[in-house]
Design a protein around this motif. Structure first.
Motif, PDB file in Angstrom:
ATOM      1  N   LEU A   5       0.852  -1.198   0.000  1.00  0.00           N
ATOM      2  CA  LEU A   5       0.000   0.000   0.000  1.00  0.00           C
ATOM      3  C   LEU A   5       0.885   1.245   0.000  1.00  0.00           C
ATOM      4  O   LEU A   5       1.695   1.436   0.909  1.00  0.00           O
ATOM      5  CB  LEU A   5      -0.891  -0.022   1.256  1.00  0.00           C
ATOM      6  N   ILE A   6       0.730   2.050  -1.032  1.00  0.00           N
ATOM      7  CA  ILE A   6       1.502   3.292  -1.110  1.00  0.00           C
ATOM      8  C   ILE A   6       0.512   4.454  -1.042  1.00  0.00           C
ATOM      9  O   ILE A   6      -0.397   4.558  -1.876  1.00  0.00           O
ATOM     10  CB  ILE A   6       2.291   3.397  -2.444  1.00  0.00           C
ATOM     11  N   VAL A   7       0.700   5.313  -0.054  1.00  0.00           N
ATOM     12  CA  VAL A   7      -0.245   6.408   0.178  1.00  0.00           C
ATOM     13  C   VAL A   7       0.481   7.744   0.009  1.00  0.00           C
ATOM     14  O   VAL A   7       1.545   7.957   0.599  1.00  0.00           O
ATOM     15  CB  VAL A   7      -0.836   6.325   1.607  1.00  0.00           C
ATOM     16  N   VAL A  39      -2.968   5.014  -3.177  1.00  0.00           N
ATOM     17  CA  VAL A  39      -3.999   5.875  -2.580  1.00  0.00           C
ATOM     18  C   VAL A  39      -3.429   7.280  -2.460  1.00  0.00           C
ATOM     19  O   VAL A  39      -2.257   7.448  -2.102  1.00  0.00           O
ATOM     20  CB  VAL A  39      -4.391   5.317  -1.183  1.00  0.00           C
ATOM     21  N   ILE A  40      -4.244   8.288  -2.768  1.00  0.00           N
ATOM     22  CA  ILE A  40      -3.802   9.674  -2.576  1.00  0.00           C
ATOM     23  C   ILE A  40      -4.758  10.381  -1.611  1.00  0.00           C
ATOM     24  O   ILE A  40      -5.953  10.081  -1.574  1.00  0.00           O
ATOM     25  CB  ILE A  40      -3.688  10.451  -3.915  1.00  0.00           C
ATOM     26  N   ALA A  41      -4.182  11.305  -0.848  1.00  0.00           N
ATOM     27  CA  ALA A  41      -4.960  12.026   0.164  1.00  0.00           C
ATOM     28  C   ALA A  41      -4.864  13.526  -0.095  1.00  0.00           C
ATOM     29  O   ALA A  41      -4.004  14.221   0.455  1.00  0.00           O
ATOM     30  CB  ALA A  41      -4.439  11.695   1.564  1.00  0.00           C
ATOM     31  N   PRO A  42      -5.746  14.046  -0.957  1.00  0.00           N
ATOM     32  CA  PRO A  42      -5.754  15.498  -1.218  1.00  0.00           C
ATOM     33  C   PRO A  42      -6.355  16.238  -0.022  1.00  0.00           C
ATOM     34  O   PRO A  42      -6.967  15.617   0.847  1.00  0.00           O
ATOM     35  CB  PRO A  42      -6.690  15.633  -2.430  1.00  0.00           C
ATOM     36  N   CYS A  88     -13.985   8.742  -0.479  1.00  0.00           N
ATOM     37  CA  CYS A  88     -12.831   8.238   0.283  1.00  0.00           C
ATOM     38  C   CYS A  88     -13.094   6.817   0.755  1.00  0.00           C
ATOM     39  O   CYS A  88     -14.210   6.487   1.152  1.00  0.00           O
ATOM     40  CB  CYS A  88     -12.563   9.111   1.511  1.00  0.00           C
ATOM     41  N   ARG A  89     -12.064   6.021   0.752  1.00  0.00           N
ATOM     42  CA  ARG A  89     -12.148   4.670   1.311  1.00  0.00           C
ATOM     43  C   ARG A  89     -11.173   4.505   2.480  1.00  0.00           C
ATOM     44  O   ARG A  89     -11.204   3.499   3.173  1.00  0.00           O
ATOM     45  CB  ARG A  89     -11.862   3.631   0.218  1.00  0.00           C
ATOM     46  N   TYR A  90     -10.310   5.481   2.659  1.00  0.00           N
ATOM     47  CA  TYR A  90      -9.323   5.454   3.740  1.00  0.00           C
ATOM     48  C   TYR A  90      -9.346   6.780   4.483  1.00  0.00           C
ATOM     49  O   TYR A  90      -9.714   7.806   3.911  1.00  0.00           O
ATOM     50  CB  TYR A  90      -7.898   5.280   3.176  1.00  0.00           C
TER      51      TYR A  90
END
Ligand code: PGA
Length: 250
Positions: A5-7, A39-42, A88-90
């Motif tokens: 998992l790369i976030v 996964v990206i977190a804007p 979002c899923r995370y």
């Protein structure tokens, strides 16, 4: 078998227009991530727009934080359900910047974690010691305490959906990453602690490293058996650099 998992944690960067462009460049640069989960977190304000870019692609969305209540008189807060609603899923929880600048303590993080799970999101719980705590030989004890209080009383069914990001505070945004050896020793300690409480359920929890991960050092971390991925800050704002980190995972 745990999927790498790369976030990418974009922190407080990117207008909507910038976020759309960055997400699109990441989509192209990453291409087919194979077995890896990306996964990206804007920032909150760009999540919905970025969803339009990544919808139908292998790239998932995370929130950088979430509130512990679902609705009500909580001015300025964003609930896990609202984050789920925008795709979002995370949700990243307990990041050291939240702990430091927003006075989040272990009790608050524990409440958020339960709310996130209840809304059907997967928490990415950040833990990590400060430089002084490592110097005093207390790194493992500090991390163990953070972990124990955030996860206390969690059911074994809820555990596998949770990821743990080991992020030593002194390594975040400093260019001074931990050694892969130290990071993997901490990951082993975390897994032992999870197994002692939850038994077999601990085997499916993903343990990530975060703190100055770059295209140059990603392979050292991601090549370690005990590390299942990376939480990437600064380097996730460059599409090619981020894609190189993704490809460094097995
Ligand atoms: P960094 O940040 O990669 O810029 O060190 C990591 C993080 O804060 O999650």
């Amino acid at each position: 078998m745990r999927r790498p998992l790369i976030v990418g944690n974009w922190k407080l960067h990117c207008t909507v227009v910038e976020a759309i462009a960055l997400a699109d460049s990441i989509r192209v640069a990453v291409g087919d991530p194979g077995p890896r989960e990306v996964v990206i977190a804007p920032p909150f304000t760009a999540i919905y727009a970025v969803r339009g870019v990544v919808c139908g692609t292998p790239i998932g969305l995370a929130a950088q934080d979430a509130h512990w209540e679902e609705r009500g008189a909580f001015t300025g807060a964003i609930s896990p359900g609202l984050l789920h609603d925008v795709g979002c899923r995370y949700a990243i929880l307990g990041h050291s910047e939240r702990r430091e600048h927003f006075a989040e303590n272990d009790a608050v993080i524990a409440r958020k974690l339960r709310a996130v799970l209840a809304a059907g999101l997967a928490p990415i719980l950040c833990v990590g010691e400060r430089a002084s705590e490592r110097e005093q030989g207390r790194a493992q004890a500090v991390v163990a305490g953070q972990l124990a209080s955030a996860l206390a009383g969690l059911s074994p069914e809820a555990l596998p959906g949770t990821s743990i990001a080991y992020e030593p505070v002194w390594a975040i945004g400093t260019g001074m990453a931990a050694t892969a050896q130290d990071a993997s020793a901490m990951a082993d300690a975390i897994r032992r602690q999870l197994a002692a409480t939850w038994g077999d359920a601990a085997a499916s929890v993903r343990i990530l490293y975060g703190g100055s991960v770059s295209p140059a050092n990603a392979g050292e971390f991601l090549g370690r058996q005990s590390l299942d991925g990376a939480l990437v800050g600064g380097a996730s704002l460059n599409a090619h650099g981020f894609a190189a980190i993704v490809k460094a995972a097995p």
